[in-house]
Motif scaffolding. Structure first.
Motif, short mmCIF file in Angstrom:
data_model
loop_
_atom_site.label_atom_id
_atom_site.label_comp_id
_atom_site.label_asym_id
_atom_site.label_seq_id
_atom_site.Cartn_x
_atom_site.Cartn_y
_atom_site.Cartn_z
N PHE A 1 4.25 5.36 -5.64
CA PHE A 1 4.15 5.35 -7.11
C PHE A 1 3.32 6.56 -7.58
O PHE A 1 3.72 7.33 -8.45
CB PHE A 1 3.51 4.02 -7.54
CG PHE A 1 3.16 3.92 -9.00
CD1 PHE A 1 4.08 3.46 -9.92
CD2 PHE A 1 1.89 4.30 -9.46
CE1 PHE A 1 3.75 3.36 -11.28
CE2 PHE A 1 1.56 4.22 -10.80
CZ PHE A 1 2.49 3.75 -11.70
N ALA A 2 2.14 6.70 -6.94
CA ALA A 2 1.24 7.79 -7.30
C ALA A 2 1.88 9.14 -7.00
O ALA A 2 1.75 10.11 -7.77
CB ALA A 2 -0.08 7.66 -6.55
N LEU B 1 -1.22 -1.28 -11.18
CA LEU B 1 -0.44 -0.10 -11.59
C LEU B 1 -0.06 -0.16 -13.07
O LEU B 1 0.14 0.87 -13.71
CB LEU B 1 0.84 0.02 -10.75
CG LEU B 1 0.68 0.16 -9.24
CD1 LEU B 1 2.05 0.38 -8.58
CD2 LEU B 1 -0.24 1.33 -8.88
N SER C 1 0.85 -1.21 0.00
CA SER C 1 0.00 0.00 0.00
C SER C 1 0.87 1.24 0.00
O SER C 1 0.59 2.21 -0.72
CB SER C 1 -0.90 0.03 1.24
OG SER C 1 -1.68 -1.11 1.29
N LYS D 1 2.42 1.62 -3.48
CA LYS D 1 1.49 2.15 -4.48
C LYS D 1 1.30 3.66 -4.29
O LYS D 1 1.20 4.42 -5.24
CB LYS D 1 0.13 1.45 -4.38
CG LYS D 1 0.16 0.06 -4.96
CD LYS D 1 -1.20 -0.62 -4.80
CE LYS D 1 -1.10 -2.08 -5.21
NZ LYS D 1 -2.33 -2.81 -4.97
N PHE D 2 1.23 4.04 -2.98
CA PHE D 2 1.09 5.47 -2.70
C PHE D 2 2.32 6.22 -3.22
O PHE D 2 2.19 7.29 -3.83
CB PHE D 2 0.93 5.68 -1.18
CG PHE D 2 0.75 7.12 -0.82
CD1 PHE D 2 -0.45 7.77 -1.04
CD2 PHE D 2 1.80 7.85 -0.27
CE1 PHE D 2 -0.60 9.11 -0.73
CE2 PHE D 2 1.65 9.18 0.05
CZ PHE D 2 0.45 9.82 -0.19
#
Lengths: 117, 664
Positions: free
Chosen positions: A37-38, A71, A31, A34-35
């Motif tokens: 990445f964003a 993603l 998690s 992914k955060f």
């Protein structure tokens, strides 16, 4: 060029992911990744080239790319020319975590929503 | 006047290493700021320890030496500790060192016997032969309560207003000590002893005289009775004092039990409050985890929205060109049909050759802007259409509003939990100082029974004392009558006359001291009442309270403008009255010295805090004030004290066992 099927984060990036998870606000390293990445896409898209980014080491946690399947479509849209989306995913996650780490080191752990704006 | 000029602490309590507070030689106020748990009370106790070798915490004396050593020092292998107090008294410089060193041969001390205590006193650079006597002359322990006091214990002075309480009796004795009454009471005691000896000589002389020998025999018998009763009185008095001490102990334990119960109750409330808050925290964290699981879609969405806008814009341009071309192609096909058939379907008329030629020419012209998209552009358009569809499918409905609300709530909650845990730690520390609390109810019950027995014993002893005093009085009357008979009968006997004369003079002297004590007490009471009233009126913000009235115990009551005594005064005014009494005692005591106060403002409102601060220089030439942050407003304190404020220190905590004394 062949894409990757699993990958390791760098040690420094992994430490930042651990710090984010330690706040209790992320349930797992994926998690937090992914955060990150964003965060990298939002703030550095166009300025940062995942194709040429060299991840410093592979001493962090090991992940199957399947953990980041959601993603890949973004990478394909954002970087339509790539045929190795998971290499891009890894580069953006590592870079994003390192950048978040800089924010934490400068002013302490921020609230997550402040990193979203 | 005694003044403290500096104190150096080494490896003691929360004070790691060697640290010095310099008070200077001049008059004025030194302010020492420190929050709860930063070592203020330890500092106050260090003065007491340096002067009297006793370390007291609230009501208890700390006996375990290892508890006094700085924990950080201990970790580094330093087990010795010491305090050096420098003082100035009547122009002489005193240096008092009290230290505990580990006994030779012991590497790690585990009990009190592993330590050796040393006390060194230098007066003007020399070691006096009797240091304990020197110290007792400048600061006797029995009056120390008026020099070193904890603001929280000021309520004890309320006991003076009540009759016959053990705490009140003790304070009264201390008050009389500081005011110098014992000089007279000792003198009265001494003359009484000498009077007794002279009376024996008088009896002996009377026995040698034929005319008075029968009276002498009676005197001897009465004197023996009196002596017996006097011994009994002494015994009863000792038993009474012991019973009063016991009563004070049980009362104190009772109060401590009560206080302890309150502390435990507060601790339990705090624990359940923390548990509830932690449950809320965990709930909030779960909600945050749910929110952060998908928040990346929102974050990335901010960028994809921009990209989508660009894609749409480019696609729109290509689409427009494509549409224009499509329309143009349809028109050209229609014109070609007219050219081929010489007929217009639209108006259903034939077209002449001239018009057909014109239309042919038009068909041969370059398509220009109607030419349509190139192959690459068509590919691009297809690509953009696919990209648009992908981007649109990625749009996220969520935003960070919910996350913001949860995170803000969490931040507030974490601060509250942290504060509550700090309070809980303080409470637990305080409770742990009471030792084993598991059998509190049984202990309280036993205490109440002991106290009841003690009260009954005290009543019995009081009756016994009174009865004995009555018997002594009867003996005195009988003796006086017999002595009168001796005096009348033996006028020609020179030896007897001399003995009688000695008794008369000594009796008059004894009476003089007895009357002197009463007169001196009255004078002191008048002066203490006057000075306490003056201080009280300076401090009090209530103009209807015009004076303080003193009772036989030196207890002070507040008098209203109308002359009435205020029956129930507030805790805050109790505090002000106690401070006024202490200030007045300092003014009237033959022994003068500094006042060191720990947290004296706790119960007071800002106006009274300001007034007391202003009145501090009136109470003593040297004041050392230990206050927690915001106990008094720092700016106001500096303003009202003006140049009487000598120095300010702050006790800064760098760790659980490391407080630094920093000059502000």
């Amino acid at each position: 060029m062949n894409d990757i099927t699993n990958f390791r984060l760098s040690k420094a990036a992994n430490d930042v992911a651990d710090r984010l998870v330690a706040t209790g606000k992320f349930d797992h390293g994926t998690s937090a990744a992914k955060f990150a990445f964003a965060y990298a896409v939002k703030n550095f898209y166009g300025k940062f080239d995942p194709a040429t980014y060299a991840v410093s080491d592979s001493n962090g946690s090991n992940y199957s790319v399947g953990s980041f399947d959601d993603l890949a479509p973004y990478v394909k849209v954002l970087y339509p020319d790539t045929d190795t989306p998971y290499i891009y995913v890894r580069a953006l996650i590592v870079f994003g975590l390192i950048e978040i780490g800089k924010v934490i080191d400068a002013g302490g752990m921020p609230k997550i929503y402040l990193l979203c704006e | 006047m005694l003044k403290f000029t500096s104190m150096t602490i080494n490896n003691f309590g929360p004070y790691e290493g060697e640290q010095t507070i310099d008070f200077g030689d001049g008059d004025g106020v030194t302010l020492i700021w420190g929050d709860n748990g930063h070592g203020k009370t330890t500092l106050l106790n260090l003065f007491r320890y340096a002067l009297f070798g006793r370390f007291q915490y609230r009501h208890e004396t700390v006996d375990d030496i290892l508890k006094l050593v700085n924990r950080e020092g201990m970790k580094a292998g330093k087990y010795d500790f010491k305090v050096l107090l420098k003082m100035l008294h009547d122009g002489k410089r005193y240096e008092l060192t009290r230290q505990y060193s580990v006994r030779p041969g012991v590497s790690v001390p585990t009990r009190n016997d592993d330590y050796v205590q040393d006390v060194f006193l230098k007066v003007d650079g020399h070691f006096p032969p009797n240091k304990e006597h020197e110290l007792a002359m400048i600061m006797p322990e029995e009056v120390s309560r008026f020099f070193l006091f904890d603001g929280e214990l000021l309520q004890e002075y309320e006991e003076l207003v009540k009759d016959e309480t053990s705490v009140g009796d003790k304070i009264k004795k201390s008050i009389e000590s500081i005011l110098g009454v014992p000089i007279l009471t000792n003198a009265a005691g001494d003359t009484n002893f000498v009077l007794g000896e002279y009376r024996k000589e008088q009896t002996k002389a009377a026995q040698a005289n034929k005319q008075t020998e029968k009276y002498a025999a009676q005197i001897e018998s009465e004197a023996a009775k009196k002596e017996e009763q006097t011994k009994e009185l002494e015994r009863l008095q000792t038993a009474y004092d012991e019973a009063q001490d016991l009563r004070a102990k049980f009362e104190d334990e009772g109060k401590q039990n009560e206080h302890l119960r309150e502390l435990i109750q507060n601790m339990e409330h705090l624990e359940s409050d923390i548990a509830a808050k932690e449950a809320t925290r965990d709930g909030l964290l779960q909600s945050i985890v749910v929110a952060t699981r998908d928040v990346w879609r929102y974050v990335i969405g901010k960028r994809t929205t921009e990209i989508l806008a660009d894609v749409k814009s480019e696609l729109s341009t290509l689409q427009e060109r494509h549409n224009t071309h499509e329309s143009a192609t349809r028109l050209m096909s229609y014109i070609q049909h007219i050219v081929d058939t010489h007929h217009c379907e639209c108006c259903n008329q034939d077209v002449d050759e001239a018009h057909v030629s014109a239309l042919k020419k038009r068909l041969d012209e370059e398509p220009g802007e109607f030419g349509g998209l190139s192959v690459e552009e068509k590919e691009r358009m297809k690509h953009l259409q696919i990209r648009q569809a992908s981007l649109e499918s990625m749009s996220s409905a969520s935003d960070t509003q919910v996350l913001k609300i949860y995170e803000d709530q969490l931040a507030d909650l974490l601060v509250q939990i942290d504060d509550a845990k700090g309070q809980l730690k303080d409470l637990r520390d305080e409770i742990s100082r009471y030792g084993n609390v598991s059998d509190l109810t049984a202990a309280a019950k036993e205490n109440a029974q002991n106290l009841a027995k003690c009260y009954a014993k005290i009543e019995n002893l009081k009756e016994g004392i009174q009865a004995t005093k009555d018997k002594i009085k009867e003996a005195d009357i009988a003796l006086a009558s017999l002595e009168e008979k001796v005096r009348k009968a033996g006028t020609s006997d020179a030896d007897l006359n001399l003995a009688v004369k000695k008794v008369e003079i000594c009796a008059a002297l004894h009476q003089l001291f007895t009357d002197g004590i009463a007169a001196y007490r009255d004078k002191l009471k008048t002066e203490v009442e006057r000075d306490a009233t003056e201080l009280f009126c300076n401090i009090s913000s209530d103009s209807d309270y015009t004076a303080l009235k003193i009772n036989d115990n030196y207890g002070l009551s507040i008098q209203h403008r109308s002359g009435e005594i205020i029956p129930f005064r507030s805790a805050g005014f109790e505090h002000i009255v106690a401070l006024s009494l202490i200030g007045a005692l300092h003014k009237n005591a033959p022994l003068s010295g500094p006042i060191i106060m720990d947290s004296p403002f706790g119960r007071l409102d800002p106006t009274h805090k300001k007034n007391i601060t202003k009145a501090l220089p009136l109470m003593s030439d040297q004041i050392i004030l230990l206050a927690y942050t915001d106990e008094i407003d720092a700016q106001t304190a500096r303003q009202v004290l003006g140049n009487t404020l000598k120095k300010e220190y702050r006790l800064r905590k760098y760790g659980s066992f490391h407080t630094a004394i920093e000059l502000q």
